[in-house]
Write an enzyme that holds these catalytic residues in place. Structure first.
Site, PDB file in Angstrom:
ATOM      1  CB  VAL A  49      -0.992  -0.032   1.145  1.00  0.00           C
ATOM      2  CG1 VAL A  49      -1.937  -0.982   1.065  1.00  0.00           C
ATOM      3  CG2 VAL A  49      -0.305  -0.082   2.654  1.00  0.00           C
ATOM      4  CB  SER A  50       0.457   4.362  -1.412  1.00  0.00           C
ATOM      5  OG  SER A  50       0.679   3.740  -2.871  1.00  0.00           O
TER       6      SER A  50
END
Length: 189
Positions: free
Chosen positions: A8-9
């Site tokens: 995930v970012s």
């Protein structure tokens, strides 16, 4: 062996859905590499590097979505060329892609190009939106994460920028930018 990669970012996003899908696809917990990072290339993602190093000939790396694994068509092609040269396969669960077949490789290349195009379009829209907001006078930049008052206080107490950075848990460059802001605001006053 099946090896999973999830990403995930941002740190406030959850890896739970990706982890569950990879485990359900047969990835063992100890063969699952997860990270919360927005790296633009494979080199910017340490867990991906660990995952790639861990994979051996005959293994398959699984990711839930293509954009979780590669951030551009070039990145994708470089990663796949490396895996292919080592006899490692790649599967993308949500797009039902498997590089162990010629059709899977073709589909993956097409989707990689589309993903890169979408990323470019999104960046273009963001730039256009910011420009329009600036023209309307409604643009508000992200609030600084640096506490300028604390930098001012530490500096006034004689602390060097390197020391202030260490105390505050920020980069030295951030301290220098804060000091420049302080100097500019005092000169304007």
């Amino acid at each position: 062996m099946k090896i999973g990669y999830a990403r995930v970012s941002t740190t406030d996003q959850s890896l739970d859905i990706q982890r569950a899908a990879l485990l359900a696809a047969g990835v063992a917990e100890e063969h699952l590499f997860c990270e919360k990072v927005s790296g633009r290339t494979a080199d910017d993602r340490p867990e991906l590097q660990r995952c790639l190093s861990f994979a051996r000939s005959g293994d398959t790396i699984l990711a839930t979505k293509l954009d979780r694994f590669a951030r551009s068509a070039r990145d994708l092609h470089n990663l796949l060329a490396d895996l292919d040269s080592r006899g490692v396969g790649f599967q993308c669960l949500d797009q039902a892609i498997d590089t162990t077949s010629s059709t899977g490789r073709l589909t993956l290349s097409i989707l990689g190009a589309v993903a890169e195009f979408e990323l470019a379009i999104r960046a273009e829209r963001q730039r256009d939106g910011i420009a329009a907001a600036k023209n309307r006078g409604t643009y508000r930049a992200r609030k600084s994460a640096i506490d300028v008052d604390r930098v001012r206080d530490l500096s006034a107490r004689g602390m060097k920028p390197e020391e202030a950075a260490a105390v505050m848990g920020i980069s030295r460059a951030s301290v220098y930018r804060a000091l420049a802001t302080i100097k500019a605001s005092s000169a304007a006053a």
